[in-house]
Scaffold this motif. Structure first.
Motif, PDB file in Angstrom:
ATOM      1  N   PHE A  59      42.407  46.774  44.314  1.00 54.02           N
ATOM      2  CA  PHE A  59      42.555  48.208  44.646  1.00 54.02           C
ATOM      3  C   PHE A  59      42.885  48.591  43.252  1.00 54.02           C
ATOM      4  CE2 PHE A  59      43.665  46.430  48.709  1.00 54.02           C
ATOM      5  CZ  PHE A  59      42.973  47.030  49.645  1.00 54.02           C
ATOM      6  N   ASP A  60      42.289  49.671  42.641  1.00 51.69           N
ATOM      7  CA  ASP A  60      42.800  50.592  41.454  1.00 51.69           C
ATOM      8  C   ASP A  60      43.665  49.599  40.383  1.00 51.69           C
ATOM      9  OD1 ASP A  60      43.119  52.803  40.120  1.00 51.69           O
ATOM     10  OD2 ASP A  60      44.962  53.232  41.027  1.00 51.69           O
ATOM     11  N   GLY A  61      43.126  48.448  40.029  1.00 49.54           N
ATOM     12  CA  GLY A  61      43.873  47.819  39.010  1.00 49.54           C
ATOM     13  C   GLY A  61      44.839  46.959  39.652  1.00 49.54           C
ATOM     14  N   ARG A  62      44.862  46.720  40.746  1.00 50.32           N
ATOM     15  CA  ARG A  62      45.814  45.661  41.403  1.00 50.32           C
ATOM     16  C   ARG A  62      44.948  44.650  42.202  1.00 50.32           C
ATOM     17  NH1 ARG A  62      47.695  50.824  41.889  1.00 50.32           N
ATOM     18  NH2 ARG A  62      49.855  51.076  40.907  1.00 50.32           N
ATOM     19  N   THR A  63      45.517  43.514  42.051  1.00 56.52           N
ATOM     20  CA  THR A  63      44.745  42.292  42.737  1.00 56.52           C
ATOM     21  C   THR A  63      45.531  41.147  43.112  1.00 56.52           C
ATOM     22  OG1 THR A  63      42.843  41.198  42.583  1.00 56.52           O
ATOM     23  CG2 THR A  63      44.120  40.982  40.605  1.00 56.52           C
ATOM     24  N   HIS A  91      52.189  45.368  40.376  1.00 56.29           N
ATOM     25  CA  HIS A  91      51.893  46.381  39.372  1.00 56.29           C
ATOM     26  C   HIS A  91      50.587  46.592  38.921  1.00 56.29           C
ATOM     27  CE1 HIS A  91      56.392  47.005  38.855  1.00 56.29           C
ATOM     28  NE2 HIS A  91      56.573  45.544  38.895  1.00 56.29           N
ATOM     29  N   ARG A  92      50.323  47.663  38.696  1.00 56.76           N
ATOM     30  CA  ARG A  92      48.770  48.009  38.130  1.00 56.76           C
ATOM     31  C   ARG A  92      48.784  47.211  36.903  1.00 56.76           C
ATOM     32  NH1 ARG A  92      45.378  51.244  35.041  1.00 56.76           N
ATOM     33  NH2 ARG A  92      43.520  51.561  35.951  1.00 56.76           N
ATOM     34  N   ASP A  93      47.240  46.504  36.678  1.00 59.18           N
ATOM     35  CA  ASP A  93      47.306  45.724  35.411  1.00 59.18           C
ATOM     36  C   ASP A  93      46.196  46.304  34.624  1.00 59.18           C
ATOM     37  OD1 ASP A  93      46.328  43.801  33.501  1.00 59.18           O
ATOM     38  OD2 ASP A  93      45.881  42.344  34.896  1.00 59.18           O
ATOM     39  N   ALA A 336      32.965  36.523  26.559  1.00 54.94           N
ATOM     40  CA  ALA A 336      33.320  35.922  27.852  1.00 54.94           C
ATOM     41  C   ALA A 336      32.289  34.399  27.890  1.00 54.94           C
ATOM     42  CB  ALA A 336      33.029  36.702  28.797  1.00 54.94           C
ATOM     43  N   THR A 337      33.085  33.295  27.934  1.00 60.24           N
ATOM     44  CA  THR A 337      32.207  32.226  27.585  1.00 60.24           C
ATOM     45  C   THR A 337      32.079  31.249  29.072  1.00 60.24           C
ATOM     46  OG1 THR A 337      34.152  30.680  27.245  1.00 60.24           O
ATOM     47  CG2 THR A 337      32.834  31.807  25.448  1.00 60.24           C
ATOM     48  N   GLY A 338      32.590  31.792  30.122  1.00 58.92           N
ATOM     49  CA  GLY A 338      32.452  31.214  31.526  1.00 58.92           C
ATOM     50  C   GLY A 338      33.476  30.351  31.720  1.00 58.92           C
ATOM     51  N   HIS A 339      34.908  30.279  31.132  1.00 52.97           N
ATOM     52  CA  HIS A 339      35.886  29.331  31.254  1.00 52.97           C
ATOM     53  C   HIS A 339      37.069  29.654  31.890  1.00 52.97           C
ATOM     54  CE1 HIS A 339      33.096  27.300  28.345  1.00 52.97           C
ATOM     55  NE2 HIS A 339      33.564  26.462  28.509  1.00 52.97           N
ATOM     56  N   GLY A 340      36.897  30.878  32.678  1.00 55.20           N
ATOM     57  CA  GLY A 340      38.185  31.556  33.230  1.00 55.20           C
ATOM     58  C   GLY A 340      38.643  30.789  34.578  1.00 55.20           C
ATOM     59  N   PHE A 341      39.938  30.800  34.506  1.00 54.04           N
ATOM     60  CA  PHE A 341      40.374  30.453  36.157  1.00 54.04           C
ATOM     61  C   PHE A 341      40.413  31.515  36.975  1.00 54.04           C
ATOM     62  CE2 PHE A 341      42.836  27.541  32.854  1.00 54.04           C
ATOM     63  CZ  PHE A 341      42.325  26.293  33.268  1.00 54.04           C
ATOM     64  N   PRO A 342      40.450  31.104  38.239  1.00 56.98           N
ATOM     65  CA  PRO A 342      40.413  32.040  39.185  1.00 56.98           C
ATOM     66  C   PRO A 342      41.627  33.201  39.064  1.00 56.98           C
ATOM     67  CG  PRO A 342      39.982  30.270  40.236  1.00 56.98           C
ATOM     68  CD  PRO A 342      40.363  29.770  38.756  1.00 56.98           C
ATOM     69  N   LEU A 343      41.312  34.671  39.233  1.00 56.08           N
ATOM     70  CA  LEU A 343      42.417  35.610  39.085  1.00 56.08           C
ATOM     71  C   LEU A 343      42.880  35.581  40.349  1.00 56.08           C
ATOM     72  CD1 LEU A 343      40.371  38.087  37.151  1.00 56.08           C
ATOM     73  CD2 LEU A 343      42.042  36.456  36.262  1.00 56.08           C
ATOM     74  N   PRO A 344      43.986  35.976  40.356  1.00 54.41           N
ATOM     75  CA  PRO A 344      45.251  36.189  38.989  1.00 54.41           C
ATOM     76  C   PRO A 344      45.706  34.869  38.496  1.00 54.41           C
ATOM     77  CG  PRO A 344      46.232  37.063  40.845  1.00 54.41           C
ATOM     78  CD  PRO A 344      44.908  36.538  41.490  1.00 54.41           C
ATOM     79  N   ASN A 345      45.625  34.616  37.325  1.00 59.01           N
ATOM     80  CA  ASN A 345      46.434  33.615  36.685  1.00 59.01           C
ATOM     81  C   ASN A 345      47.191  33.952  35.474  1.00 59.01           C
ATOM     82  OD1 ASN A 345      44.882  32.411  34.379  1.00 59.01           O
ATOM     83  ND2 ASN A 345      43.269  33.035  36.007  1.00 59.01           N
TER      84      ASN A 345
END
Length: 465
Positions: A59-63, A91-93, A336-345
């Motif tokens: 929601f609006d920058g919050r997850t 907090h809004r990110d 972006a190379t496709g190596h991100g962990f699931p958000l948020p982290n």
């Protein structure tokens, strides 16, 4: 097994229960079974089938994210409500990006990616407790033949990973795996071997047991030699467990946080000319899903070329952040190379499919031994901890087969050492390497790694065993 079609139906139900602007669901789980043995007998056999869904709402920058392993409507409503309630109080990110859509994921798949070989093998999926017990029986038979005591595991699994989001992105991956670990124990020595593969046909319990038994027998009555700097021959498992500590630093978030030993070093020659390292999920000896925690396809990337650090990997938001940072001109390619962990982290990303390139003139471990005037052969390392992060100094211990090498021959077992060694120094002093193989250890993740002959490896203390 949970199928992609069934997962899609669950996702549609979750969307109906959600009031969030965006919804993402990760699916994971499968069937896992393990046979454990000790003192030359099986003492445990367990099996489990379990699947989890992890729901992220925004929601609006919050997850935020919430997880369940129950798929009835009431449980799905509860997990969606939990995720939304958590998201609304965050907090809004300002760095949170919209979830990727199918088009962005498809574009990422077109960049530096290769066809992933099938890693689902019916023979592995069909492993029964009786088949695992047959493998253990062979291992125990070899232990008894040599008057040794054995312990270890034989496990098998059939797993799935999937992702769906409200921007029409979806992806799915299935894999099988079999894993065997064998320790052989004598009165004052031990030996060890471990291997895993998506295809159980690649595993040979008897061969692993014979190698572990030989190490235990050949290292019996270990003598003590002084600590100091030695030429060391590290078998692939030992290489894997020690170098695995540096790959957390090959991520954009680690650079932004200035906790990476690569800070201000990308583009410089940090290791020896013979060190070339890739991240390659499509390599035939690798395993794992070809997409990351947001559904972006993993790219095949050179991390180190001829000893020079070429680049690090990025999640989507990290790439955007680093483009706006002061270090944007000092980090190599940014994407972006496709190596991100699931958000948020808080960790960002890291390469998980490490492949060492074959050396120009590979040598076997036996050839490395034959060319060594005075050195130490190490089966594996354990209890490894980081001492100093910027020079990547690690400490740890040898175990389960440590041998003295003199005049090109193994001269018997020696008591184990503690080491203090910089990975930068170690990878700058590699005198020879074997052909890389799929390797398994206990301190790091699996990778395609060679055996290495390393000069001036620093052993600081002798143990009492």
């Amino acid at each position: 097994m949970l199928t992609q079609g069934k997962a899609g139906e669950i996702f549609e139900r979750i969307k109906k229960f959600s009031t969030a602007e965006r919804v993402e669901v990760l699916f994971s789980g499968g069937k896992f079974a393990l046979t454990r043995f000790a003192n030359n007998t099986i003492h445990q056999n367990v099996a489990e089938e379990n699947y989890t869904i992890s729901v992220r709402t925004a929601f609006d920058g919050r997850t935020a994210r919430a997880t369940t392993n129950k798929f009835d409507d009431e449980s799905l409503r509860r997990v969606v409500t939990a995720s939304e309630s958590l998201a609304k109080v965050q907090h809004r990110d300002p760095d949170l990006l919209p979830m990727p859509d199918a088009g962005e994921a498809a574009a990422s798949a077109a960049k530096k990616t290769r066809q992933i070989p099938s890693r689902y093998f019916a023979g592995t999926a069909a492993i029964t407790p009786e088949l695992r017990a047959d493998g253990v029986e062979k291992i125990v038979g070899i232990a008894r033949k040599h008057n040794l005591t054995t312990a270890g595991i034989f496990s098998s699994s059939e797993s799935v990973e999937g992702i769906f989001n409200s921007h029409n992105l979806s992806d799915w991956y299935t894999q099988t795996a079999a894993d065997i670990s064998v320790t052989m124990l004598a009165a004052d020595s031990s030996g060890w071997q471990k291997a895993n593969s998506p295809d159980v046909a690649n595993l040979n319990p008897s061969n692993l047991a014979e190698i572990a038994a030989k190490k235990a027998l050949d290292s019996a009555h270990p003598r003590q030699i002084p600590a100091g700097k030695y030429t060391v021959i590290l078998e692939p498992a030992a290489v894997l467990d020690v170098v695995g500590f540096m790959f957390w630093d090959f991520g954009g978030m680690a650079i932004l946080d200035q906790r990476s030993f690569l800070t201000d070093r990308i583009g410089t020659k940090l290791f020896g000319e013979n060190i070339n390292i890739w991240d390659d999920v499509a390599h035939p000896l690798q395993s794992g899903a070809p997409f990351d925690g947001e559904g972006m396809r993993r790219q095949t990337l050179p991390l180190v070329e001829n000893g020079a650090v070429k680049r690090v990997v990025y999640a989507r938001s990290t790439a955007e952040r680093i483009r706006r940072s002061e270090c944007k001109d000092k980090v190599g390619p940014i994407e972006a190379t496709g190596h991100g962990f699931p958000l948020p982290n808080e960790m960002g990303e890291m390469p998980l499919n490490i492949v060492f390139a074959p050396p120009q003139n590979p040598q076997t471990v036996e050839q490395m031994i034959a060319s060594t005037e005075r050195g130490v052969l190490v089966t594996r390392l354990w209890y490894i901890r980081e001492v100093e992060p910027y020079e990547k100094i690690l400490t740890g211990m040898t175990r389960d087969g440590t041998f003295f090498v003199e005049d090109g021959r193994i001269e018997g077992g020696i008591r184990n050492f503690r080491f203090n060694e910089s990975l930068i120094h170690m990878l700058s002093n590699v005198e020879a390497m074997s052909t890389p193989v799929r390797s398994s250890g206990e301190e790091s993740f699996d990778m395609v790694a060679p055996a290495m002959k390393v000069g001036e490896f620093n052993f600081t203390e002798v143990t009492k065993f």
